[in-house]
Design an enzyme around this catalytic site. Sequence first.
Site, PDB file in Angstrom:
ATOM      1  N   GLU A 130      10.434  -8.287  -3.837  1.00 15.60           N
ATOM      2  CA  GLU A 130      11.014  -6.995  -3.411  1.00 15.60           C
ATOM      3  C   GLU A 130      10.523  -6.779  -1.992  1.00 15.60           C
ATOM      4  O   GLU A 130       9.337  -6.558  -1.769  1.00 15.60           O
ATOM      5  CB  GLU A 130      10.520  -5.851  -4.309  1.00 15.60           C
ATOM      6  CG  GLU A 130      10.907  -5.971  -5.760  1.00 15.60           C
ATOM      7  CD  GLU A 130      12.346  -5.578  -6.047  1.00 15.60           C
ATOM      8  OE1 GLU A 130      13.108  -5.325  -5.091  1.00 15.60           O
ATOM      9  OE2 GLU A 130      12.711  -5.548  -7.231  1.00 15.60           O
ATOM     10  N   LEU A 131      11.429  -6.840  -1.014  1.00 18.59           N
ATOM     11  CA  LEU A 131      11.006  -6.916   0.395  1.00 18.59           C
ATOM     12  C   LEU A 131      11.457  -5.699   1.206  1.00 18.59           C
ATOM     13  O   LEU A 131      11.877  -4.693   0.654  1.00 18.59           O
ATOM     14  CB  LEU A 131      11.534  -8.228   0.980  1.00 18.59           C
ATOM     15  CG  LEU A 131      11.182  -9.475   0.137  1.00 18.59           C
ATOM     16  CD1 LEU A 131      11.803 -10.724   0.718  1.00 18.59           C
ATOM     17  CD2 LEU A 131       9.673  -9.634  -0.003  1.00 18.59           C
ATOM     18  N   CYS A 182      10.214   1.659   1.529  1.00 18.69           N
ATOM     19  CA  CYS A 182      11.130   0.517   1.726  1.00 18.69           C
ATOM     20  C   CYS A 182      12.571   0.993   1.850  1.00 18.69           C
ATOM     21  O   CYS A 182      13.359   0.385   2.568  1.00 18.69           O
ATOM     22  CB  CYS A 182      10.977  -0.484   0.594  1.00 18.69           C
ATOM     23  SG  CYS A 182      11.155   0.261  -1.031  1.00 18.69           S
ATOM     24  N   GLY A 206       6.489  -6.481  -0.844  1.00 16.50           N
ATOM     25  CA  GLY A 206       5.868  -6.402   0.473  1.00 16.50           C
ATOM     26  C   GLY A 206       6.848  -6.807   1.555  1.00 16.50           C
ATOM     27  O   GLY A 206       8.072  -6.668   1.394  1.00 16.50           O
ATOM     28  N   SER A 207       6.309  -7.331   2.637  1.00 19.91           N
ATOM     29  CA  SER A 207       7.151  -7.595   3.811  1.00 19.91           C
ATOM     30  C   SER A 207       8.010  -8.855   3.631  1.00 19.91           C
ATOM     31  O   SER A 207       7.667  -9.751   2.859  1.00 19.91           O
ATOM     32  CB  SER A 207       6.252  -7.773   5.034  1.00 19.91           C
ATOM     33  OG  SER A 207       5.395  -8.872   4.828  1.00 19.91           O
ATOM     34  N   GLU A 231      12.609  -3.534  10.813  1.00 22.97           N
ATOM     35  CA  GLU A 231      12.033  -2.430  10.041  1.00 22.97           C
ATOM     36  C   GLU A 231      11.029  -1.642  10.896  1.00 22.97           C
ATOM     37  O   GLU A 231      10.158  -2.235  11.540  1.00 22.97           O
ATOM     38  CB  GLU A 231      11.336  -3.002   8.802  1.00 22.97           C
ATOM     39  CG  GLU A 231      10.969  -1.942   7.787  1.00 22.97           C
ATOM     40  CD  GLU A 231      10.430  -2.543   6.473  1.00 22.97           C
ATOM     41  OE1 GLU A 231       9.728  -3.569   6.511  1.00 22.97           O
ATOM     42  OE2 GLU A 231      10.721  -1.942   5.411  1.00 22.97           O
ATOM     43  N   LYS A 270      -3.235  -8.507  -7.425  1.00 22.35           N
ATOM     44  CA  LYS A 270      -3.888  -8.342  -6.125  1.00 22.35           C
ATOM     45  C   LYS A 270      -3.233  -7.163  -5.406  1.00 22.35           C
ATOM     46  O   LYS A 270      -2.149  -7.283  -4.852  1.00 22.35           O
ATOM     47  CB  LYS A 270      -3.779  -9.591  -5.246  1.00 22.35           C
ATOM     48  CG  LYS A 270      -4.845  -9.517  -4.132  1.00 22.35           C
ATOM     49  CD  LYS A 270      -4.527 -10.289  -2.894  1.00 22.35           C
ATOM     50  CE  LYS A 270      -3.622  -9.589  -1.938  1.00 22.35           C
ATOM     51  NZ  LYS A 270      -4.140  -8.321  -1.371  1.00 22.35           N
ATOM     52  N   PRO A 271      -3.912  -6.005  -5.414  1.00 23.91           N
ATOM     53  CA  PRO A 271      -3.358  -4.862  -4.689  1.00 23.91           C
ATOM     54  C   PRO A 271      -3.578  -5.042  -3.188  1.00 23.91           C
ATOM     55  O   PRO A 271      -4.351  -5.902  -2.762  1.00 23.91           O
ATOM     56  CB  PRO A 271      -4.173  -3.684  -5.217  1.00 23.91           C
ATOM     57  CG  PRO A 271      -5.478  -4.281  -5.650  1.00 23.91           C
ATOM     58  CD  PRO A 271      -5.202  -5.704  -6.053  1.00 23.91           C
ATOM     59  N   TRP A 324       0.803  -1.228   0.000  1.00 20.67           N
ATOM     60  CA  TRP A 324       0.000   0.000   0.000  1.00 20.67           C
ATOM     61  C   TRP A 324       0.839   1.285   0.000  1.00 20.67           C
ATOM     62  O   TRP A 324       0.305   2.370  -0.176  1.00 20.67           O
ATOM     63  CB  TRP A 324      -0.900   0.017   1.252  1.00 20.67           C
ATOM     64  CG  TRP A 324      -0.143  -0.355   2.512  1.00 20.67           C
ATOM     65  CD1 TRP A 324      -0.109  -1.599   3.085  1.00 20.67           C
ATOM     66  CD2 TRP A 324       0.707   0.468   3.318  1.00 20.67           C
ATOM     67  NE1 TRP A 324       0.705  -1.588   4.186  1.00 20.67           N
ATOM     68  CE2 TRP A 324       1.221  -0.324   4.351  1.00 20.67           C
ATOM     69  CE3 TRP A 324       1.078   1.813   3.255  1.00 20.67           C
ATOM     70  CZ2 TRP A 324       2.100   0.169   5.318  1.00 20.67           C
ATOM     71  CZ3 TRP A 324       1.948   2.309   4.221  1.00 20.67           C
ATOM     72  CH2 TRP A 324       2.444   1.487   5.230  1.00 20.67           C
ATOM     73  N   ASN A 325       2.141   1.205   0.248  1.00 21.06           N
ATOM     74  CA  ASN A 325       2.880   2.451   0.521  1.00 21.06           C
ATOM     75  C   ASN A 325       3.082   3.325  -0.718  1.00 21.06           C
ATOM     76  O   ASN A 325       3.123   4.542  -0.624  1.00 21.06           O
ATOM     77  CB  ASN A 325       4.205   2.171   1.246  1.00 21.06           C
ATOM     78  CG  ASN A 325       5.159   1.339   0.442  1.00 21.06           C
ATOM     79  OD1 ASN A 325       4.754   0.569  -0.430  1.00 21.06           O
ATOM     80  ND2 ASN A 325       6.430   1.469   0.724  1.00 21.06           N
TER      81      ASN A 325
HETATM   82  P1  NAD Z   1       2.598  -7.140   3.323  1.00 18.60           P
HETATM   83  O1  NAD Z   1       3.630  -8.179   3.078  1.00 18.60           O
HETATM   84  O2  NAD Z   1       1.805  -7.202   4.558  1.00 18.60           O
HETATM   85  O3  NAD Z   1       1.507  -7.169   2.128  1.00 18.60           O
HETATM   86  C1  NAD Z   1       1.868  -6.985   0.773  1.00 18.60           C
HETATM   87  C2  NAD Z   1       0.829  -7.662  -0.104  1.00 18.60           C
HETATM   88  O4  NAD Z   1       0.910  -9.078   0.079  1.00 18.60           O
HETATM   89  C3  NAD Z   1      -0.613  -7.306   0.211  1.00 18.60           C
HETATM   90  O5  NAD Z   1      -1.329  -7.258  -0.992  1.00 18.60           O
HETATM   91  C4  NAD Z   1      -1.084  -8.462   1.097  1.00 18.60           C
HETATM   92  O6  NAD Z   1      -2.460  -8.681   1.074  1.00 18.60           O
HETATM   93  C5  NAD Z   1      -0.338  -9.639   0.478  1.00 18.60           C
HETATM   94  N1  NAD Z   1       0.032 -10.740   1.386  1.00 18.60           N
HETATM   95  C6  NAD Z   1       0.313 -10.679   2.715  1.00 18.60           C
HETATM   96  N2  NAD Z   1       0.705 -11.882   3.159  1.00 18.60           N
HETATM   97  C7  NAD Z   1       0.681 -12.722   2.089  1.00 18.60           C
HETATM   98  C8  NAD Z   1       0.976 -14.104   1.915  1.00 18.60           C
HETATM   99  N3  NAD Z   1       1.382 -14.875   2.923  1.00 18.60           N
HETATM  100  N4  NAD Z   1       0.846 -14.643   0.680  1.00 18.60           N
HETATM  101  C9  NAD Z   1       0.448 -13.890  -0.367  1.00 18.60           C
HETATM  102  N5  NAD Z   1       0.135 -12.569  -0.260  1.00 18.60           N
HETATM  103  C10 NAD Z   1       0.255 -11.995   0.964  1.00 18.60           C
HETATM  104  O7  NAD Z   1       3.319  -5.724   3.140  1.00 18.60           O
HETATM  105  P2  NAD Z   1       2.685  -4.272   3.302  1.00 18.60           P
HETATM  106  O8  NAD Z   1       2.464  -3.973   4.745  1.00 18.60           O
HETATM  107  O9  NAD Z   1       1.547  -4.110   2.352  1.00 18.60           O
HETATM  108  O10 NAD Z   1       3.884  -3.361   2.731  1.00 18.60           O
HETATM  109  C11 NAD Z   1       4.949  -2.916   3.500  1.00 18.60           C
HETATM  110  C12 NAD Z   1       6.183  -3.758   3.241  1.00 18.60           C
HETATM  111  O11 NAD Z   1       6.508  -3.726   1.853  1.00 18.60           O
HETATM  112  C13 NAD Z   1       7.411  -3.209   3.952  1.00 18.60           C
HETATM  113  O12 NAD Z   1       8.144  -4.278   4.492  1.00 18.60           O
HETATM  114  C14 NAD Z   1       8.195  -2.529   2.836  1.00 18.60           C
HETATM  115  O13 NAD Z   1       9.577  -2.399   3.093  1.00 18.60           O
HETATM  116  C15 NAD Z   1       7.904  -3.448   1.685  1.00 18.60           C
HETATM  117  N6  NAD Z   1       8.153  -2.794   0.388  1.00 18.60           N
HETATM  118  C16 NAD Z   1       9.270  -3.147  -0.326  1.00 18.60           C
HETATM  119  C17 NAD Z   1       9.544  -2.509  -1.549  1.00 18.60           C
HETATM  120  C18 NAD Z   1      10.779  -2.854  -2.360  1.00 18.60           C
HETATM  121  O14 NAD Z   1      10.896  -2.367  -3.480  1.00 18.60           O
HETATM  122  N7  NAD Z   1      11.707  -3.643  -1.853  1.00 18.60           N
HETATM  123  C19 NAD Z   1       8.683  -1.512  -2.015  1.00 18.60           C
HETATM  124  C20 NAD Z   1       7.560  -1.182  -1.245  1.00 18.60           C
HETATM  125  C21 NAD Z   1       7.301  -1.829  -0.042  1.00 18.60           C
END
Ligand code: NAD
Length: 471
Positions: free
Chosen positions: A240-241, A274, A218-219, A373, A168-169, A144-145
């Site tokens: 990309e985490l 991130c 994501g995370s 983080e 899936k956003p 979402w960021n």
């Molecule tokens: P998140 O991992 O909670 O969720 C990201 C997405 O994944 C969401 O759409 C969520 O519904 C889905 N999701 C969650 N768990 C899942 C699973 N087990 N299997 C499949 N899908 C799943 O992350 P967030 O809170 O939305 O975003 C913040 C994180 O993203 C931070 O850690 C940030 O550093 C990272 N991020 C990294 C980059 C990069 O380029 N490296 C860029 C932006 C954000």
Amino acid sequence: MSPVSSEPALTLTPQTLVSMNPADGEPVGEIPVTPAELIPQMVRDARLAQRSWGAMTLEQRAEILKSAVPRLSEEASRIGELLTREMGKPKPQGVGEATYCAKGITDEVDAIVEALRSETLEDQSLRTTLRFDPFGVVAAITPWNFPLLMVFQSVIPALMAGNTVLLKPSEETPLVAREWVAVLNEFLPANVMQLVIGDERQGRALVQAPIDLVVFTGSREAGKHILKEASGSLKRVILELGGKDPMIVLEGADLDAAAAFAARNSFRNAGQVCVSTERIYVDDSIVEDFTMKLVEKATEMKLGPGMDPGVEVGPMINRGQKDHVLRQVEAAVREGARVLVGCHGPEDGGEGNFVPLTVLADVTHDMEIMREETFGPVACVMPVRSADDAVRLANDTRFGLAACVWGDAEKAEEVAGKLTAGMIGVNQGCGGADGSPWVGAMESGYGWHGGRYGHRQFCQVRTISRAKSSD
Ligand code: NAD
């Protein structure tokens, strides 16, 4: 979505997701959740659509995507405002993101066409054609960021490579993704790009479905789950985490520039980036001056609802993220950190989802705030005795996204070469020249995006070889 023809009708429980404005807690809108049971049928539809989409030339796909640019540009203010209401960042940044994700398509697809053209390799006897073919169906799962930018950087290269996409956003920002996809779908053939709405449950179902590549941002924790889940059928993954990015400030650095960068990069997007600066190591001899300047900058920045004029920093995305940040600050203060400006923990944590911009001194590497983080507007400053000391501490992490070094350019570049992060800036942030990849090392990434090598990761590389004598 096309109707399910050859299968018994599914029993679906209609559910809706209500998207909230993080600045005032009011609903922004609602959207139907995609029942997880529908995902296999959506994948079948995507696979059918992929046959003709993948059979087009790169140039034909580029033309179709470019034809969406005027409409997306026309809608950029509306979509950008929605982004601000749904995610919280200041309106100029929301509109800026939506504008980039419209106009930026042209340059992006041109670069991808160049990256994915076939190549020929020759030796004395053989001629080999190197082809960059589509994988098939791609699942793009985004956070979402940067609710549009992350969608853009996953979806455009996947489509250009000839794949069809199920996006899936994040459950925090489904509305803005829906609007962007709706405009793009005015130009794309049916089922080339489908939207899956929901939370982790839909994400998990998508990863389990018979797709060919998962592009996830994501995370770290979700990334690890996806990698494990994908291993069963050796699905391709690009992850990309998260990060815990260090900044090193050496003796001889331009302290005004370094402090201005530290404030900008610790607080922009309320620290929900991130590549936020999360740890700052400053040479003993200049730490006092640097910290004073950083505190001054933090005090000047305006925190508030993203729709208000002049606001530079908005709220945290939700209560959970705010609590996480405040808990880390509270624990650090309990263990000896000193608050130079901002909050001490939940008791003075700000209204609603807002967190005051905070600068901490006297932090140590035993504190969670220096190891995990934060993703919030907190700058942590730690003095170091030497450049070697700074390098040792900066590398003392399992993350490896970005880093930066400030100082005399020659010396700073030498220090940069000793860091383990994937993207390192010298007297600047981590962004590279055009064509540079976006790459996380260690537990911050698996694969990468952007540039020639990044775009090729959305493809199956194939070689076709024949003897020159057969010509
Ligand atoms: P998140 O991992 O909670 O969720 C990201 C997405 O994944 C969401 O759409 C969520 O519904 C889905 N999701 C969650 N768990 C899942 C699973 N087990 N299997 C499949 N899908 C799943 O992350 P967030 O809170 O939305 O975003 C913040 C994180 O993203 C931070 O850690 C940030 O550093 C990272 N991020 C990294 C980059 C990069 O380029 N490296 C860029 C932006 C954000």
